[in-house]
Design an enzyme around this catalytic site. Sequence first.
Site, PDB file in Angstrom:
ATOM      1  CG  ASP A 148     -10.474   7.286  -0.791  1.00 16.48           C
ATOM      2  OD1 ASP A 148     -10.786   6.988  -1.695  1.00 16.48           O
ATOM      3  OD2 ASP A 148      -9.184   7.365  -0.367  1.00 16.48           O
ATOM      4  CG  ASP A 177      -4.622   7.729   0.561  1.00 16.11           C
ATOM      5  OD1 ASP A 177      -5.256   7.829  -0.324  1.00 16.11           O
ATOM      6  OD2 ASP A 177      -3.538   8.761   0.441  1.00 16.11           O
ATOM      7  CG  ASP A 192      -8.024   5.589  -2.947  1.00 13.36           C
ATOM      8  OD1 ASP A 192      -8.567   6.192  -3.931  1.00 13.36           O
ATOM      9  OD2 ASP A 192      -7.058   6.376  -2.332  1.00 13.36           O
ATOM     10  CB  CYS A 202      16.299  -0.272  16.171  1.00 14.42           C
ATOM     11  SG  CYS A 202      16.131  -1.726  15.100  1.00 14.42           S
ATOM     12  CB  CYS A 225      16.803  -5.328  17.657  1.00 15.30           C
ATOM     13  SG  CYS A 225      17.520  -4.357  16.496  1.00 15.30           S
TER      14      CYS A 225
END
Lengths: 727, 52
Positions: free
Chosen positions: A630, A626, A446, A46, A43
């Site tokens: 993986d 992550d 994970d 912000c 917004c």
Amino acid sequence: MTATFEHARPAACPACVGAPAAEHLADLPKQARVMLSLPGIHCAACISGVERTLMAVPGVMDARVNLTLRRAAVEAGADITAEDLSAVLARAGYEAHELDPGVLAMTEADRQGRDLMMRLAVAFFAMMNVMLLSVAVWSGADGVTRDMMHWISAAIAIPAVIFCGRPFYASAWGALRGGRLNMDVPISLAIGLAVGTSLYETIHSGHHAYFDAAIMLCFFLLAGRYLDHRTRASARSAAQELAALEVPRATRLTDAGEAVVSVADLAPGDIVRVKPGGRIPVDGVVTAGTSELDRALMTGESLPVYAGPGHAVSAGEVNLTGPLTVEVRAAGRDTALHRIADLVAVAEAGRNNYTSLADQAAKLYAPGVHILSFLAAVGWYLYTQDLRIALNIAAAVLIITCPCALGLAVPAVTTAASGRLFRKGLLIKDGTALERLAEADTVVFDKTGTLTTGTPEAVDLSVIPRAHAPVALALAAASSHPLAEALARGLRDRGVTPAAVADITEKAGYGVEGIWQGQAVRLGRAGWTGAKDSPETATYLRVGDTAPLAIAFTDTLREGAAELVASLRAQGKRVMMISGDSRTAVDRFAARIGIDEAVAEALPEQKVAAVQAIAEAGGKVLMVGDGLNDTAALAAAHVSISPASALDAARSASDMVLMGRSLSPVADAITTAGSAGRRIRENFTIATVYNVLAVPLAVVGLCSPLIAALAMSASSLTVSLNAIRLK
Amino acid sequence: MDVLGILIPVSLFLGLVGLGIFFWMLKRGQFDDPEGDAHRILREDYDDHPKS
């Protein structure tokens, strides 16, 4: 998560000062342009908040927020680094990640978008004007007036069509040269034939000219292309430009002293020094120093492991507490890090070539249209022996079957869907990712760094006696060990202030000790504080001669993780967890979050094998992970998602990237993907119905330019409106 | 019908002017952040002393 590795940057490292080579490497341009990703902003407040916060930092010259792309561009002096700015923003309550200012790549994507936009504008201008003139013809202009209108239309439409249609001609030519047929071949043919026959008609003062149809075709198709480009370009650039974490440099120790060299120049036998906070650049053996290593991204182990002389270390691990001297055993291509990269390459090659819905449609569509219009032309030629009529009919068939609606069917829906998901903090990197996500029936997670944040939290701080808490805080604050940091954070939150502890020293790999009110105090490993080792994750506090006190820790659940698992199970999906962490940690965590199938102590190869086994049994796997361990599984899965905190390699192997901290957008993504798939199929149905109705008219020669224009715009509009309905 | 001789060139010219302005805006980056610009006009930061 990201912050753990960031001190590896040479510019921010005080130890590099004095080493001439390092100084040279750190010699950045005077004015650095820093790009930050801000997934949380939404917004006007912000925008103001972020800009004001950034401008208040000394050395920042200008800061501008782009709300559409959720980014901030900062003009700052060379001494300002992105992590300083992210930290400042984090304190002000805004989540920020560093973006690699690959300015070149970004302007490249931007240039392409502007180019398409330019062509779209020209097509729109030409379409409106030609349409205006055509209305005069349709309402009955005759003779010289009609010819004049046709000539002016030709003067506007021909240059416009040549300019606007270039993306299609280029793609069609590429396909033909490669011996394939794509959607652009009938498009180019339809535009060319329509303009050609219309020009011929105009010269011979004929009744029908299709200039408006040709340019309209260009406009609608360019609109589809532009939507497609915008969705993908913004997501792709942001995902790829999240800063690279790997620093390809190492500090080599030789008889002549220390020198910063490129990792590529290291050979087995070299000695390198790894400072606390630095990433280990090679596989090797520790020759001096003790420390603890964070292996979470390599193996999925949530806890740091001890490393001392004689211990093997591998590239990619992060040194936490003390400086280490490592003898190189393997560097570059031979390291464990690279073996994982090779595994990824194999997994990617094995991934089935997914044919998108649009491709499936094009495969049926392109040859069908050609055959139909060719047959119509041949039929009319045999019937009338007039090539002009035959060509006119062929052009009309190609125009009426024009894939306007087909060209918009997929992009309009994916734009709507990815826009929705982007606002929730999910980037879609691959155009077909949503389609594949809709098909997923098994979700593999994970643990460390995905379902958990990778940072531990103390189970119960009230076990520490009131009098000893300030001592614990003083000791914990002196260490950068994850457990110590978590303890310090927890104690500060409870309002504890540190006690005056003298002579605080950190014994790397063991803990922190000091003198408090004349008694020796220690915080650290079980053996070192005189406690009995337990399987629990814990650190131990000993004050003087009192019995050591165990402070237990547990993994912090990632925001939204529990809700996500529950909602996936409610949707009837099979939910699994495959982790590299120890059996006890995995089992306890699986029970806590409600996952029945959990595999522990899995190596990267086993993760891939597990994913492939499910795929062979007919399952479609969504992999969420992550770590480097993986990465291969992410590449092998049907569709994959990784969080923004993930390693570079993991992010580039996955189809979608979560920008925020919470996992909850994943559930939204699955729902949205499902409804997007339904909308795309509906759009195809609409386009087909319209073709089925209009084609017979064109084949029998009843298709006037007015009917073509109406049918074309009506179908494109219906398809776009249907896409906007997406919930 | 003679009026068409004036009207058509005039309408084409006006259309071209519009197209030119659009290109100019595109080059100036006015379409780079549509969402942000919509919010920016609502804030009071520079009301009293405009930035530039």
